[in-house]
Write an enzyme that holds these catalytic residues in place. Structure first.
Site, short mmCIF file in Angstrom:
data_model
loop_
_atom_site.label_atom_id
_atom_site.label_comp_id
_atom_site.label_asym_id
_atom_site.label_seq_id
_atom_site.Cartn_x
_atom_site.Cartn_y
_atom_site.Cartn_z
CD1 TRP A 11 -2.53 1.56 2.36
CD2 TRP A 11 -2.80 1.56 0.16
NE1 TRP A 11 -3.54 2.46 2.06
CE2 TRP A 11 -3.72 2.47 0.70
CE3 TRP A 11 -2.77 1.38 -1.23
CZ2 TRP A 11 -4.61 3.20 -0.06
CZ3 TRP A 11 -3.67 2.12 -2.01
CH2 TRP A 11 -4.57 3.01 -1.43
CB ALA A 141 -1.81 -1.97 -2.86
CE LYS A 192 -10.93 -2.50 5.51
NZ LYS A 192 -9.97 -3.13 4.56
CB THR A 249 -12.47 -5.61 2.69
OG1 THR A 249 -11.99 -4.27 2.52
CG2 THR A 249 -11.38 -6.43 3.32
CD GLU A 282 -3.21 -4.41 10.24
OE1 GLU A 282 -3.48 -4.91 11.35
OE2 GLU A 282 -2.23 -3.68 10.04
#
Length: 339
Positions: A11, A141, A192, A249, A282
């Site tokens: 990213w 990204a 999310k 996502t 994450e």
């Protein structure tokens, strides 16, 4: 504008490529070997293979020199570390008296040990009197590096930071909207990822498109409940950093968190999934923190709880699904708080 991007993962690299089309940009990586490889091949083969680095993009392995590039009030620094790396980077900048005049971060999630959002980590390290914020929203990204259209939110409690971020990022195929609801955009960006794992599990189990739509919709309700409990505005979650980022996502094939869910549904152990992924997911890191916050705030988050059971308690996805289907019938929009 002088812009410094600290962190050369996928990213950070993609953002640096975008910014370099209009600004004087330095991209810093802590690994000198990665910097040497990028300089030699004009490509970040480790994290964003196949996306060329523009000749104007300066690469740097020395943090002092990189930070100095944006060491004035007219510049912008972009912190492109994962959440786990945000505090150490801020502490290093503070120790070297290199705290930028204006800076934004790109990471999404909660700090695992403290349960803090990124803006709370910044306040913990640097105090409240800094011009800073988040740039967040539905974005992969690779597509950003390829110059494909994207819309993001620059969120900050300080107007100069919002304006500086918008001036830096808003060009070519990237649209930047601004917000002062830093809590809302960060809760959306964190939760999310957990919900994308849930959707990936459902897709991996072959539960169908109806189930996916239900998960995304009910997941948005969970996200909103937690955000409002933490002081966010309800309407933030209908925007780019809420429903927009959740849809991308939870359904996009480039989503690392969705990929984790799909592989877990196939019976692969979490350690193997993460080892083979090769990038940070994450949602795994912050799922426990989201569950802890929900318990503290007495917010009902059954999907988050289900993901945590699968991730951390070795619960079988089929068993967790059965428990979700056994939940009592409710009215849509029913009160957020547990009895």
């Amino acid at each position: 504008m002088n812009v410094c991007v600290l962190g050369a993962g996928a990213w950070g690299t993609a953002v640096a490529v975008h910014l370099a089309a209009r600004h004087e940009v330095v991209l810093w990586a802590r690994d000198p070997e990665l910097v040497a490889s990028m300089a030699a091949g004009r490509e970040n083969r480790a994290y964003l293979a196949g996306c060329p680095l523009p000749s104007a993009l300066r690469l740097e392995a020395d943090l002092e020199r990189a930070a100095g590039h944006a060491d004035d009030a007219a510049a912008l620094t972009v912190l492109a570390t994962p959440v786990a790396g945000l505090r150490p980077l801020l502490e290093t900048l503070r120790a070297g008296a290199r705290v930028p005049a204006h800076f934004v971060w790109l990471c999404k999630g909660f700090e695992a040990d403290t349960g803090l959002l990124p803006h709370q980590i910044v306040a913990d390290v640097l105090g409240d009197d800094v011009s800073c914020g988040a740039v967040t929203g539905p974005s992969f990204a690779r597509e950003v590096a390829q110059g494909l259209p994207v819309a993001l939110t620059a969120a900050s409690r300080t107007a100069p930071c919002r304006l500086r971020a918008q001036q830096a990022f808003h060009h070519a195929a990237m649209r930047i909207y601004t917000s002062d609801d830093i809590v809302g955009v960060e809760v959306g960006g964190a939760v999310k990822n957990v919900l994308a794992i849930a959707t990936g599990i459902a897709d991996g189990m072959g539960l169908g498109l109806n189930a996916r739509a239900a998960l995304v919709t009910r997941g948005l309700a969970e996200m909103t409940r937690l955000g409002v409990a933490l002081g966010a505005r309800n309407e933030t979650f209908t925007g780019l950093s809420g429903v927009g980022d959740l849809i991308l996502t939870a359904t996009g094939d480039l989503s690392r968190n969705r990929t984790v869910g799909i592989r877990l549904a196939s019976g692969q152990p979490l350690a193997r999934v993460l080892a083979e992924l090769g990038h940070v997911a994450e949602g795994v890191r912050c799922a426990g923190a989201v569950r802890d916050l929900a318990l503290r705030e007495r917010v009902d988050m059954p999907l988050t709880e289900a993901v945590c059971r699968i991730l951390f308690e070795d619960a079988a996805p089929g068993e967790v699904l059965a428990s979700l289907l056994r939940r009592d019938a409710k009215t849509e929009g029913e009160a957020a708080w547990k009895a």
